[in-house]
Structures are given as C-alpha cells and as structure tokens.
Design a protein around this motif. Structure first.
Motif, PDB file in Angstrom:
ATOM      1  N   ASP A  13       7.816  -2.696  -9.406  1.00 38.35           N
ATOM      2  CA  ASP A  13       7.919  -1.322  -8.764  1.00 38.35           C
ATOM      3  C   ASP A  13       6.622  -1.313  -8.141  1.00 38.35           C
ATOM      4  OD1 ASP A  13      10.345  -1.180 -10.289  1.00 38.35           O
ATOM      5  OD2 ASP A  13       9.717  -0.185 -12.002  1.00 38.35           O
ATOM      6  N   ASP A  14       5.376  -1.801  -8.770  1.00 35.74           N
ATOM      7  CA  ASP A  14       4.289  -1.520  -7.898  1.00 35.74           C
ATOM      8  C   ASP A  14       4.338  -2.042  -6.420  1.00 35.74           C
ATOM      9  OD1 ASP A  14       3.514  -0.174 -10.156  1.00 35.74           O
ATOM     10  OD2 ASP A  14       2.179  -1.982 -10.823  1.00 35.74           O
ATOM     11  N   ARG A  17       6.107   0.136  -4.196  1.00 36.33           N
ATOM     12  CA  ARG A  17       5.616   1.268  -3.768  1.00 36.33           C
ATOM     13  C   ARG A  17       4.526   0.941  -2.827  1.00 36.33           C
ATOM     14  NH1 ARG A  17       7.484   6.127  -3.348  1.00 36.33           N
ATOM     15  NH2 ARG A  17       6.072   7.615  -3.324  1.00 36.33           N
ATOM     16  N   GLU A  28       2.091 -10.014  -8.473  1.00 29.75           N
ATOM     17  CA  GLU A  28       2.483  -9.390  -9.535  1.00 29.75           C
ATOM     18  C   GLU A  28       2.000 -10.099 -10.870  1.00 29.75           C
ATOM     19  OE1 GLU A  28       6.542  -8.801  -9.102  1.00 29.75           O
ATOM     20  OE2 GLU A  28       6.201  -7.678  -7.475  1.00 29.75           O
ATOM     21  N   GLU A  96       3.236   2.810  -9.460  1.00 25.40           N
ATOM     22  CA  GLU A  96       4.575   3.059  -8.838  1.00 25.40           C
ATOM     23  C   GLU A  96       5.007   4.542  -8.840  1.00 25.40           C
ATOM     24  OE1 GLU A  96       5.168   2.638 -13.324  1.00 25.40           O
ATOM     25  OE2 GLU A  96       3.983   1.764 -11.889  1.00 25.40           O
ATOM     26  N   HIS A  97       4.162   5.321  -9.324  1.00 30.46           N
ATOM     27  CA  HIS A  97       4.305   6.908  -9.022  1.00 30.46           C
ATOM     28  C   HIS A  97       3.676   7.513  -8.057  1.00 30.46           C
ATOM     29  CE1 HIS A  97       6.718   6.652 -12.862  1.00 30.46           C
ATOM     30  NE2 HIS A  97       5.784   6.044 -13.485  1.00 30.46           N
TER      31      HIS A  97
END
Length: 186
Positions: A13-14, A17, A28, A96-97
């Motif tokens: 997810d990172d 993004r 990762e 990721e946010h």
C-alpha cells in the motif's frame, strides 16, 4: 518527479501511494521482521542507486528504519510527520494515508545518514530547551522533528539523530525558537 534512489517502504500500500506521488522504484520490507533476503536487496540497491528509507512515523516504522540503518550504512532518510500520515476517518497511521503532496515534500527534504560527529548541541541544551523531561517535551520533540525534517525521536535518541544528520546549532535554535513561539500563541 523522478527519484534516482530506491525507496524502502513497509508494504505494497505504501508502494502504491509512493508511485502516485513520484516516479520511483521501491523495496518493501513487509513489516518489521525483515529477513536477510530483503536486507541483501537493500544492500545491493545502496551500492548501485542509493536508498531512501521512508517508513511509517510510528514505533514499528522506527524499528524498521533502525534495523536497516544498522545493516546498510549510508542510507538516506525521509520523514513523514505523524499528522500527515493519518487517515481521514480511520484509525492507524502510515505512508499509505499521506497525500501525494506530503510524500513529495518529505522526499524533497531527505537527510543523508553520516557517521555521528561531535555536535555543538549538548544534552544540556536539550534539557534547557525542555526537550528532555517535562510535560511539554514530547510535543516539542515532535514539532522540532517536523521542522528539521528528522522525524520524531524520544528523549534518548534526539541528540544522536541531531548528530547523525549533522544538524547545525543555528538550525536547531531557529527551529526551537519556532516551537516556542507556536507554544506561546496557543
């Protein structure tokens, strides 16, 4: 924005993004239990293209950063402030946010890890500034880390990180002055 170095992140997810924000390759770690295969990949990346570590601004993220730094010296570090890594309506914290703009900004303010040099910022300076001990110390360290782009550290690690990234006393004092002015205006 094209990034030459390979960015080390925690998960897919990172990576997703990061790829929205910049043109870059990633490795990762898949969590904090980094296996030897991943460390070997990071070592190769460091030798060939260089590495930027961009982990979540939380305890596991700092643990990953420390593990990689110890195993692969000379990495660069990008720090995302906690408040920019929080989701809008959910719990948790992570790269990721973060917004595309926040990711770009932290990648534009990368610090290169260097052997710690004697610093003109003493432990007494940190205590006198209320960065170690006292009710406001944690908040002050967090804001100072944001301003200096070195991330959050606990009291024991602050001086080490200031030395590792060779933060000048004048830059430290300027950031500290900003922190104190902001406190007075609250």
């Amino acid at each position: 924005m094209k990034i030459k170095e390979i960015i080390v992140v925690e998960g897919r997810d990172d990576t997703a993004r990061i790829k929205l924000a910049v043109d870059a390759d990633t490795i990762e770690t898949n969590g904090s239990a980094i296996d030897d295969h991943v460390i070997d990949q990071i070592r190769l990346a460091q030798k060939t293209r260089g590495v930027i570590i961009l982990t979540d601004p939380d305890f596991p993220g700092e643990k990953i950063r420390k593990t990689i730094s110890e195993a692969v010296p000379g990495c660069k570090h990008a720090f995302l402030p906690k408040h920019l890594a929080k989701p809008k309506n959910k719990r948790g914290i992570g790269v990721e946010h973060a917004s595309v703009e926040s990711i770009r900004a932290c990648l534009e303010n990368v610090h290169e890890e260097m052997e710690a040099q004697p610093s003109d910022i003493s432990a007494e300076d940190l205590i006198h500034a209320g960065l170690i001990g006292g009710p406001a110390a944690k908040c002050r360290r967090e804001r100072l880390g944001d301003l200096l782009k070195i991330g959050y550290t606990n009291g024991k690690q602050l001086q080490k990180r200031l030395q590792m990234f060779q933060i000048k006393k004048s830059d430290f004092m300027s950031a500290l002055d900003t922190v104190m002015r902001e406190e007075q205006n609250e």
